[in-house]
Design a protein around this motif. Structure first.
Motif, PDB file in Angstrom:
ATOM      1  N   MET A   1       0.838  -1.191   0.000  1.00  0.00           N
ATOM      2  CA  MET A   1       0.000   0.000   0.000  1.00  0.00           C
ATOM      3  C   MET A   1       0.877   1.246   0.000  1.00  0.00           C
ATOM      4  N   ASN A   2       0.453   2.224  -0.717  1.00  0.00           N
ATOM      5  CA  ASN A   2       1.141   3.512  -0.754  1.00  0.00           C
ATOM      6  C   ASN A   2       0.703   4.321   0.472  1.00  0.00           C
ATOM      7  N   TYR A   3       1.637   4.671   1.327  1.00  0.00           N
ATOM      8  CA  TYR A   3       1.313   5.419   2.553  1.00  0.00           C
ATOM      9  C   TYR A   3       1.308   6.929   2.330  1.00  0.00           C
ATOM     10  N   VAL A   4       1.868   7.375   1.222  1.00  0.00           N
ATOM     11  CA  VAL A   4       1.942   8.809   0.944  1.00  0.00           C
ATOM     12  C   VAL A   4       0.611   9.339   0.430  1.00  0.00           C
ATOM     13  N   ALA A   5      -0.082   8.563  -0.395  1.00  0.00           N
ATOM     14  CA  ALA A   5      -1.345   9.016  -0.986  1.00  0.00           C
ATOM     15  C   ALA A   5      -2.374   9.421   0.077  1.00  0.00           C
ATOM     16  N   PRO A   6      -2.579   8.628   1.148  1.00  0.00           N
ATOM     17  CA  PRO A   6      -3.544   9.061   2.161  1.00  0.00           C
ATOM     18  C   PRO A   6      -3.142  10.369   2.848  1.00  0.00           C
ATOM     19  N   LEU A   7      -1.856  10.583   3.020  1.00  0.00           N
ATOM     20  CA  LEU A   7      -1.395  11.848   3.597  1.00  0.00           C
ATOM     21  C   LEU A   7      -1.714  13.006   2.651  1.00  0.00           C
ATOM     22  N   LEU A   8      -1.498  12.784   1.372  1.00  0.00           N
ATOM     23  CA  LEU A   8      -1.804  13.820   0.379  1.00  0.00           C
ATOM     24  C   LEU A   8      -3.302  14.100   0.316  1.00  0.00           C
ATOM     25  N   VAL A   9      -4.121  13.059   0.467  1.00  0.00           N
ATOM     26  CA  VAL A   9      -5.574  13.256   0.489  1.00  0.00           C
ATOM     27  C   VAL A   9      -5.952  14.170   1.652  1.00  0.00           C
ATOM     28  N   GLY A  10      -5.332  13.950   2.812  1.00  0.00           N
ATOM     29  CA  GLY A  10      -5.588  14.812   3.966  1.00  0.00           C
ATOM     30  C   GLY A  10      -5.203  16.254   3.699  1.00  0.00           C
ATOM     31  N   VAL A  11      -4.065  16.458   3.068  1.00  0.00           N
ATOM     32  CA  VAL A  11      -3.602  17.815   2.754  1.00  0.00           C
ATOM     33  C   VAL A  11      -4.525  18.473   1.725  1.00  0.00           C
ATOM     34  N   VAL A  12      -4.948  17.715   0.735  1.00  0.00           N
ATOM     35  CA  VAL A  12      -5.872  18.261  -0.270  1.00  0.00           C
ATOM     36  C   VAL A  12      -7.204  18.622   0.392  1.00  0.00           C
ATOM     37  N   TYR A  13      -7.691  17.756   1.272  1.00  0.00           N
ATOM     38  CA  TYR A  13      -8.943  18.041   1.991  1.00  0.00           C
ATOM     39  C   TYR A  13      -8.829  19.365   2.757  1.00  0.00           C
ATOM     40  N   ILE A  14      -7.751  19.514   3.505  1.00  0.00           N
ATOM     41  CA  ILE A  14      -7.538  20.731   4.296  1.00  0.00           C
ATOM     42  C   ILE A  14      -7.462  21.962   3.390  1.00  0.00           C
ATOM     43  N   THR A  15      -6.757  21.833   2.274  1.00  0.00           N
ATOM     44  CA  THR A  15      -6.631  22.953   1.349  1.00  0.00           C
ATOM     45  C   THR A  15      -7.990  23.337   0.765  1.00  0.00           C
ATOM     46  N   LEU A  16      -8.760  22.354   0.352  1.00  0.00           N
ATOM     47  CA  LEU A  16     -10.093  22.646  -0.192  1.00  0.00           C
ATOM     48  C   LEU A  16     -11.008  23.250   0.868  1.00  0.00           C
TER      49      LEU A  16
END
Length: 141
Positions: A1-16
């Motif tokens: 599993m890619n562990y970076v993608a979920p972190l990026l999803v969190g950052v994108v959520y916060i940015t939006l």
């Protein structure tokens, strides 16, 4: 599993979410975490405990209409629930085995942001860039 993608999803959520002005940002996030709390109801694998968990998160979401702290607590509760589902229950997305683990990685990113009061990260980043360019002291979020 890619562990970076979920972190990026969190950052994108916060940015939006930073595109939404207060107090609507807090209220919208209370609704979002209430929905996340009910995500496993259709077959999470823990029976009646799924309903109890949903009730607890719904209470936190209700209190979150006026408090970022309760929204952050609800996201942390959801993190724990995701992790339990990864270990013993059913994944949040039935056809993706590690989807609950990904959610458990993403949710604490959102929770920390909420516990900090859900600041506008777009404005904060813009202010930092201006301060670097003009060499002025930076204000805290």
């Amino acid at each position: 599993m890619n562990y970076v993608a979920p972190l990026l999803v969190g950052v994108v959520y916060i940015t939006l979410m930073s595109l939404i002005r207060e107090p609507h940002r807090r209220q919208f996030n209370a609704v979002m975490v209430a929905g996340a709390g009910a995500a496993y109801l259709s077959g999470g694998g823990f029976g009646a405990a799924e309903f109890a968990f949903t009730a607890v998160v719904t209470y936190c979401a209700y209190r979150g209409l006026r408090s970022w702290t309760f929204i952050g607590i609800a996201w942390l509760l959801h993190t724990a629930w995701d992790f339990l589902h990864h270990l013993k229950g059913s994944p949040i997305v039935p056809f993706m085995h590690d989807s609950s683990l990904g959610c458990a990685i993403c949710d604490p990113v959102i929770a920390v942001w909420c516990l900090r009061g859900g600041p506008d990260v777009i404005a904060w980043t813009r202010d930092r860039l201006r301060a670097v360019v003009s060499r002025e002291p930076m204000r805290q979020p």
